[in-house]
Scaffold this active site. Structure first.
Site, PDB file in Angstrom:
ATOM      1  N   GLY A  15      14.597  28.328 -13.386  1.00 45.83           N
ATOM      2  CA  GLY A  15      15.300  27.215 -11.914  1.00 45.83           C
ATOM      3  C   GLY A  15      14.268  26.794 -11.192  1.00 45.83           C
ATOM      4  O   GLY A  15      12.925  27.159 -11.399  1.00 45.83           O
ATOM      5  N   ASN A  19      16.946  26.096  -3.170  1.00 46.62           N
ATOM      6  CA  ASN A  19      17.174  27.503  -2.213  1.00 46.62           C
ATOM      7  C   ASN A  19      16.417  27.968  -1.508  1.00 46.62           C
ATOM      8  O   ASN A  19      16.175  28.487  -0.299  1.00 46.62           O
ATOM      9  CB  ASN A  19      18.330  28.020  -3.107  1.00 46.62           C
ATOM     10  CG  ASN A  19      20.153  27.145  -2.694  1.00 46.62           C
ATOM     11  OD1 ASN A  19      20.255  26.572  -1.658  1.00 46.62           O
ATOM     12  ND2 ASN A  19      20.513  26.205  -3.678  1.00 46.62           N
ATOM     13  N   ASN A 112      25.248  35.305  -2.849  1.00 44.52           N
ATOM     14  CA  ASN A 112      25.246  34.505  -3.282  1.00 44.52           C
ATOM     15  C   ASN A 112      25.482  33.111  -2.851  1.00 44.52           C
ATOM     16  O   ASN A 112      26.140  33.595  -1.680  1.00 44.52           O
ATOM     17  CB  ASN A 112      25.809  34.606  -4.382  1.00 44.52           C
ATOM     18  CG  ASN A 112      26.109  33.763  -5.498  1.00 44.52           C
ATOM     19  OD1 ASN A 112      24.722  33.279  -6.266  1.00 44.52           O
ATOM     20  ND2 ASN A 112      26.758  32.848  -6.315  1.00 44.52           N
ATOM     21  N   HIS A 114      27.385  29.227  -4.200  1.00 51.36           N
ATOM     22  CA  HIS A 114      27.872  28.274  -5.159  1.00 51.36           C
ATOM     23  C   HIS A 114      28.011  27.328  -4.935  1.00 51.36           C
ATOM     24  O   HIS A 114      28.282  27.060  -3.792  1.00 51.36           O
ATOM     25  CB  HIS A 114      28.825  29.616  -5.799  1.00 51.36           C
ATOM     26  CG  HIS A 114      30.005  28.560  -6.642  1.00 51.36           C
ATOM     27  ND1 HIS A 114      29.629  29.149  -7.815  1.00 51.36           N
ATOM     28  CD2 HIS A 114      31.083  28.020  -6.733  1.00 51.36           C
ATOM     29  CE1 HIS A 114      30.558  28.711  -8.406  1.00 51.36           C
ATOM     30  NE2 HIS A 114      31.079  27.691  -7.506  1.00 51.36           N
ATOM     31  N   ASP A 155      31.986  35.092  -8.235  1.00 53.50           N
ATOM     32  CA  ASP A 155      32.148  33.991  -7.422  1.00 53.50           C
ATOM     33  C   ASP A 155      33.238  34.469  -6.614  1.00 53.50           C
ATOM     34  O   ASP A 155      33.930  33.439  -6.194  1.00 53.50           O
ATOM     35  CB  ASP A 155      32.328  32.409  -8.376  1.00 53.50           C
ATOM     36  CG  ASP A 155      30.485  32.122  -9.177  1.00 53.50           C
ATOM     37  OD1 ASP A 155      29.800  32.299  -8.459  1.00 53.50           O
ATOM     38  OD2 ASP A 155      31.617  31.532 -10.082  1.00 53.50           O
ATOM     39  N   GLU A 184      23.406  23.004   0.452  1.00 52.35           N
ATOM     40  CA  GLU A 184      23.186  24.141   0.115  1.00 52.35           C
ATOM     41  C   GLU A 184      21.717  24.832   1.352  1.00 52.35           C
ATOM     42  O   GLU A 184      21.734  26.107   1.491  1.00 52.35           O
ATOM     43  CB  GLU A 184      22.957  24.662  -1.572  1.00 52.35           C
ATOM     44  CG  GLU A 184      24.121  24.239  -2.007  1.00 52.35           C
ATOM     45  CD  GLU A 184      23.739  24.716  -3.382  1.00 52.35           C
ATOM     46  OE1 GLU A 184      23.286  25.516  -3.820  1.00 52.35           O
ATOM     47  OE2 GLU A 184      24.315  24.079  -4.083  1.00 52.35           O
TER      48      GLU A 184
HETATM   49  C1  GRF Z   1      22.472  26.262  -7.061  1.00 49.84           C
HETATM   50  O1  GRF Z   1      22.995  25.493  -7.105  1.00 49.84           O
HETATM   51  C2  GRF Z   1      23.081  27.320  -6.892  1.00 49.84           C
HETATM   52  O2  GRF Z   1      24.196  27.291  -6.122  1.00 49.84           O
HETATM   53  C3  GRF Z   1      23.434  28.030  -7.823  1.00 49.84           C
HETATM   54  O3  GRF Z   1      22.463  27.721  -8.519  1.00 49.84           O
HETATM   55  C4  GRF Z   1      21.437  26.654  -7.819  1.00 49.84           C
HETATM   56  C5  GRF Z   1      20.357  27.289  -8.027  1.00 49.84           C
HETATM   57  O4  GRF Z   1      19.220  26.237  -7.605  1.00 49.84           O
HETATM   58  N1  GRF Z   1      23.793  29.424  -7.862  1.00 49.84           N
HETATM   59  P1  GRF Z   1      17.928  26.078  -7.078  1.00 49.84           P
HETATM   60  O5  GRF Z   1      16.804  27.138  -8.442  1.00 49.84           O
HETATM   61  O6  GRF Z   1      17.868  27.167  -5.690  1.00 49.84           O
HETATM   62  O7  GRF Z   1      17.066  24.777  -6.678  1.00 49.84           O
END
Ligand code: GRF
Length: 213
Positions: A15, A19, A112, A114, A155, A184
């Site tokens: 990923g 975040n 978490n 979402h 979730d 986010e």
């Molecule tokens: C985010 O969209 C979050 O909502 C989901 O996974 C994604 C992670 O994105 N749980 P990042 O790796 O933090 O850019």
């Protein structure tokens, strides 16, 4: 006495880690009293690993495939997190289901984020672009982001904070995802900053069911 909340951030796959970056930036700016003490990734090439190291935060790679059973992998996770006296586990792009054993060991201590307004558009298979496609197809006029505690179901755990964004007529899953992601990045550090942990009790300060903006 240092009363900052010690965060352990879990990521899986390769990923982006945006975040995590938002959390690290908020910590660096002193906007949250939380502190990332370790990032644990299933994959060495995850964006989060590089981002953590750039901030001098320890990044560990724990590959579930190296363990005979998922419980062994999760036992290792728990041990590493406990060694670092982690108060709160934050999933940031962690797509693996956590076992009831792990959830129970960290009850009310796993957050978490979402990319939709739970309890709608969550559950198994609702991740990434699938979420935004489903929101657009449904005709919903609003979407958003939800920070919630993790329980045994996808979730499903108690909601901590939400932020709302509009869905426009000409939105594609990508344009909507970008609008949600922006929220986010504000929401996750805010949620962590509002949690207060006493022993095994987690309290949420100033939490309101409304959009915090
Ligand atoms: C985010 O969209 C979050 O909502 C989901 O996974 C994604 C992670 O994105 N749980 P990042 O790796 O933090 O850019």
């Amino acid at each position: 006495m240092n009363d900052s909340i010690r965060l352990g951030v879990l990521v899986s796959g390769r990923g982006r880690g945006t975040n995590l970056q938002a959390i690290l930036d908020a910590c660096a700016r002193g906007e949250t009293k939380a502190q990332v003490v370790v990032v644990i990734s299933t994959h060495p090439e995850a964006g989060a690993v590089e981002r953590a190291r750039r901030h001098n935060v320890e990044a560990l790679i724990i590959d579930p495939k190296q363990f005979a059973a998922p419980e062994d992998y999760e036992r290792e996770l728990t041990q590493r997190l406990r060694e670092r006296q982690v108060d709160l586990v934050c999933l940031a792009g962690y797509m693996r289901k956590l076992s009831p054993l792990f959830v129970d060991a960290w009850r009310n201590r796993i957050l978490n984020i979402h990319p939709a307004l739970l309890p709608a558009f969550g559950g198994q298979g609702m991740y990434g672009h699938h979420v935004h496609e489903a929101v657009i197809e449904s005709g919903a006029k609003f979407s958003g982001a939800t920070v919630h505690f993790v329980d045994e179901e996808y979730d499903h755990g108690p909601i901590v904070l939400q932020a709302v964004v509009p869905v426009f007529d000409d939105d594609t899953p990508d344009t909507l995802a970008a609008r949600v992601l922006e929220q986010e990045h504000k929401l996750y550090p805010q949620a962590e900053g509002r949690l207060h942990i006493e022993g095994r009790r987690v309290k949420i300060k100033g939490a309101s069911p409304n959009c915090p903006h």
